[in-house]
Motif scaffolding. Sequence first.
Motif, PDB file in Angstrom:
ATOM      1  N   MET A  90     -11.418 -52.456  61.819  1.00 26.77           N
ATOM      2  CA  MET A  90     -10.113 -51.922  62.126  1.00 26.77           C
ATOM      3  C   MET A  90      -8.982 -52.656  62.813  1.00 26.77           C
ATOM      4  O   MET A  90      -7.988 -52.758  62.477  1.00 26.77           O
ATOM      5  CB  MET A  90     -10.286 -50.680  63.415  1.00 26.77           C
ATOM      6  N   ILE A  91      -9.765 -53.781  63.591  1.00 26.42           N
ATOM      7  CA  ILE A  91      -8.789 -54.825  64.169  1.00 26.42           C
ATOM      8  C   ILE A  91      -8.218 -55.775  63.018  1.00 26.42           C
ATOM      9  O   ILE A  91      -7.206 -56.199  62.890  1.00 26.42           O
ATOM     10  CB  ILE A  91      -9.674 -55.857  65.202  1.00 26.42           C
ATOM     11  N   THR A  92      -9.151 -55.797  62.078  1.00 31.36           N
ATOM     12  CA  THR A  92      -8.646 -56.620  60.771  1.00 31.36           C
ATOM     13  C   THR A  92      -7.602 -55.923  60.214  1.00 31.36           C
ATOM     14  O   THR A  92      -6.632 -56.768  59.712  1.00 31.36           O
ATOM     15  CB  THR A  92      -9.857 -56.586  59.672  1.00 31.36           C
ATOM     16  N   GLU A  93      -7.519 -54.697  59.851  1.00 27.17           N
ATOM     17  CA  GLU A  93      -6.561 -53.851  59.329  1.00 27.17           C
ATOM     18  C   GLU A  93      -5.235 -53.793  60.103  1.00 27.17           C
ATOM     19  O   GLU A  93      -4.193 -54.180  59.704  1.00 27.17           O
ATOM     20  CB  GLU A  93      -6.868 -52.381  59.007  1.00 27.17           C
ATOM     21  N   LYS A  94      -5.456 -53.876  61.349  1.00 25.12           N
ATOM     22  CA  LYS A  94      -4.239 -53.931  62.333  1.00 25.12           C
ATOM     23  C   LYS A  94      -3.505 -55.260  61.928  1.00 25.12           C
ATOM     24  O   LYS A  94      -2.486 -55.617  61.844  1.00 25.12           O
ATOM     25  CB  LYS A  94      -4.457 -53.777  63.667  1.00 25.12           C
ATOM     26  N   LEU A  95      -4.261 -56.458  62.050  1.00 23.50           N
ATOM     27  CA  LEU A  95      -3.819 -57.889  62.116  1.00 23.50           C
ATOM     28  C   LEU A  95      -3.317 -58.129  60.705  1.00 23.50           C
ATOM     29  O   LEU A  95      -2.180 -58.641  60.433  1.00 23.50           O
ATOM     30  CB  LEU A  95      -4.900 -58.651  62.448  1.00 23.50           C
ATOM     31  N   LEU A  96      -3.873 -57.477  59.515  1.00 22.32           N
ATOM     32  CA  LEU A  96      -3.161 -57.687  58.391  1.00 22.32           C
ATOM     33  C   LEU A  96      -2.091 -56.880  57.996  1.00 22.32           C
ATOM     34  O   LEU A  96      -1.101 -57.449  57.657  1.00 22.32           O
ATOM     35  CB  LEU A  96      -4.537 -57.089  57.346  1.00 22.32           C
ATOM     36  N   GLY A  97      -1.931 -55.761  58.790  1.00 19.51           N
ATOM     37  CA  GLY A  97      -0.622 -54.979  58.763  1.00 19.51           C
ATOM     38  C   GLY A  97       0.584 -55.723  59.444  1.00 19.51           C
ATOM     39  O   GLY A  97       1.713 -55.541  59.176  1.00 19.51           O
ATOM     40  N   ILE A 102      -3.929 -63.698  55.255  1.00 19.06           N
ATOM     41  CA  ILE A 102      -3.413 -63.973  53.925  1.00 19.06           C
ATOM     42  C   ILE A 102      -4.106 -62.627  53.221  1.00 19.06           C
ATOM     43  O   ILE A 102      -3.844 -62.398  51.896  1.00 19.06           O
ATOM     44  CB  ILE A 102      -3.624 -65.241  53.004  1.00 19.06           C
ATOM     45  N   ALA A 103      -5.163 -62.397  53.752  1.00 18.93           N
ATOM     46  CA  ALA A 103      -6.176 -61.482  52.983  1.00 18.93           C
ATOM     47  C   ALA A 103      -6.823 -60.746  54.109  1.00 18.93           C
ATOM     48  O   ALA A 103      -7.288 -61.245  55.159  1.00 18.93           O
ATOM     49  CB  ALA A 103      -6.947 -61.562  51.926  1.00 18.93           C
ATOM     50  N   GLY A 104      -7.596 -59.550  53.923  1.00 15.91           N
ATOM     51  CA  GLY A 104      -8.382 -58.812  54.805  1.00 15.91           C
ATOM     52  C   GLY A 104      -9.506 -58.216  54.123  1.00 15.91           C
ATOM     53  O   GLY A 104      -9.349 -57.456  53.056  1.00 15.91           O
ATOM     54  N   VAL A 105     -10.377 -58.143  54.739  1.00 15.27           N
ATOM     55  CA  VAL A 105     -11.728 -57.443  54.106  1.00 15.27           C
ATOM     56  C   VAL A 105     -12.375 -56.603  55.428  1.00 15.27           C
ATOM     57  O   VAL A 105     -12.987 -57.143  56.387  1.00 15.27           O
ATOM     58  CB  VAL A 105     -13.226 -58.245  53.994  1.00 15.27           C
ATOM     59  N   ALA A 190      -4.748 -47.251  67.826  1.00 17.38           N
ATOM     60  CA  ALA A 190      -5.573 -47.268  66.580  1.00 17.38           C
ATOM     61  C   ALA A 190      -4.724 -47.043  65.389  1.00 17.38           C
ATOM     62  O   ALA A 190      -5.097 -46.778  64.130  1.00 17.38           O
ATOM     63  CB  ALA A 190      -6.546 -46.107  66.514  1.00 17.38           C
ATOM     64  N   LYS A 191      -3.341 -46.946  65.564  1.00 16.39           N
ATOM     65  CA  LYS A 191      -2.281 -46.757  64.474  1.00 16.39           C
ATOM     66  C   LYS A 191      -2.612 -48.245  63.768  1.00 16.39           C
ATOM     67  O   LYS A 191      -2.342 -49.224  64.278  1.00 16.39           O
ATOM     68  CB  LYS A 191      -0.931 -46.451  64.967  1.00 16.39           C
ATOM     69  N   VAL A 192      -2.233 -48.214  62.278  1.00 14.21           N
ATOM     70  CA  VAL A 192      -2.242 -49.498  61.592  1.00 14.21           C
ATOM     71  C   VAL A 192      -0.836 -49.312  60.754  1.00 14.21           C
ATOM     72  O   VAL A 192      -0.569 -48.113  60.122  1.00 14.21           O
ATOM     73  CB  VAL A 192      -3.471 -49.662  60.710  1.00 14.21           C
ATOM     74  N   THR A 194      -0.015 -49.201  57.620  1.00 11.97           N
ATOM     75  CA  THR A 194      -0.620 -49.021  56.344  1.00 11.97           C
ATOM     76  C   THR A 194       0.400 -48.834  55.223  1.00 11.97           C
ATOM     77  O   THR A 194       0.250 -49.086  54.181  1.00 11.97           O
ATOM     78  CB  THR A 194      -1.425 -47.630  56.144  1.00 11.97           C
ATOM     79  N   ASP A 195       1.770 -48.819  55.650  1.00 13.76           N
ATOM     80  CA  ASP A 195       2.896 -48.745  54.651  1.00 13.76           C
ATOM     81  C   ASP A 195       3.406 -50.195  54.630  1.00 13.76           C
ATOM     82  O   ASP A 195       4.530 -50.182  53.431  1.00 13.76           O
ATOM     83  CB  ASP A 195       3.842 -47.761  55.167  1.00 13.76           C
ATOM     84  N   ASN A 196       2.903 -51.132  54.813  1.00 12.09           N
ATOM     85  CA  ASN A 196       3.449 -52.513  54.745  1.00 12.09           C
ATOM     86  C   ASN A 196       3.273 -53.185  53.262  1.00 12.09           C
ATOM     87  O   ASN A 196       2.043 -53.103  52.720  1.00 12.09           O
ATOM     88  CB  ASN A 196       2.505 -53.559  55.606  1.00 12.09           C
ATOM     89  N   ASP A 197       4.371 -53.412  52.699  1.00 13.37           N
ATOM     90  CA  ASP A 197       4.353 -53.645  51.261  1.00 13.37           C
ATOM     91  C   ASP A 197       4.003 -55.181  50.964  1.00 13.37           C
ATOM     92  O   ASP A 197       3.717 -55.885  49.998  1.00 13.37           O
ATOM     93  CB  ASP A 197       5.569 -53.303  50.472  1.00 13.37           C
ATOM     94  N   ASP A 198       4.202 -55.901  52.210  1.00 11.94           N
ATOM     95  CA  ASP A 198       4.367 -57.160  52.206  1.00 11.94           C
ATOM     96  C   ASP A 198       3.008 -58.237  52.675  1.00 11.94           C
ATOM     97  O   ASP A 198       2.917 -59.162  52.739  1.00 11.94           O
ATOM     98  CB  ASP A 198       5.583 -57.852  52.997  1.00 11.94           C
ATOM     99  N   ARG A 199       2.117 -57.209  53.412  1.00 14.14           N
ATOM    100  CA  ARG A 199       0.833 -57.696  53.697  1.00 14.14           C
ATOM    101  C   ARG A 199      -0.109 -58.306  52.453  1.00 14.14           C
ATOM    102  O   ARG A 199       0.171 -58.335  51.297  1.00 14.14           O
ATOM    103  CB  ARG A 199       0.182 -56.860  54.342  1.00 14.14           C
TER     104      ARG A 199
END
Length: 270
Positions: A90-97, A102-105, A190-192, A194-199
């Motif tokens: 989850m933290i990965t998703e937030k940071l990537l957002g 440069i990428a997230g797993v 817990a909100k991410v 998720t709509d970010n087109d530039d990540r």
Amino acid sequence: MSDQKIPVVFIHGLWLAASSWQPWVDLFTERGFAPISPTWPGEAPTVMASRANPEAAAGYGIDAITSHFAAIIDSLPSKPIIVGHSFGGMITEKLLGQNLGIAGVAIDAAQIKGVLPLPLSSLRSTLPVFRNFANEKRAVSLTVDQFRYSFGNALPAEESDALWEKHSIPSPGKPLFEAASANFSAHSPAKVDTDNDDRGPLLLIMGGRDHVVPEAITKSTMKQYRQSSAVTELVEFRDRGHSLTIDSGWTEVADSVLSWVGERVMASSS
């Protein structure tokens, strides 16, 4: 052309120590990356030290943990690949957002705001925390048996118990309470985005036998990204549980991540 190695930041989840990533760190180092596996705020450097002083980890929530890792990323020479497991996912998703990687797993990532399924196995796995509302301000440990159900259900009991002994530590209860109430809070941590087109590209990995984060949660997470044009992909390890990053089959998962990174990150930057 710069020969600077790409940083990789590994983020663990609840009830595992940062040292649980060491085999991954060694492998990614061998493959030419510059990986690190930082501790969570309040986490001691060793498993035994964390168990000896559990309350040092108490009270940290999702925002504090995210900010902790964001500061670590800011100190790096360049943006990293971020790899997280469970709440670390989850933290990965937030940071990537937030465009910090440069990428997230995100491996068996905890549910983000907008994810509705909450299977019974997930409820049972988190019962050690939710059985007492005071645990929101405490650090909570798993017993050997609780760990076996939550992490080691797809493993022989002996292997699960050995993993508990080697890697399991007390963790703050607050992130679980925040995730559980996410869909009732307009400003949930817990909100991410998720709509970010530039990540950067995101890979979601799920274990088909995971009790903590069953596949219904990961599939619902995937749907949250449907409005984004950025790359979001899903890989399933059908016979694996929540221990898939630390058990005897971890190299299968790591090799899959490395293959994806080679395709989505290295190829696009060459």
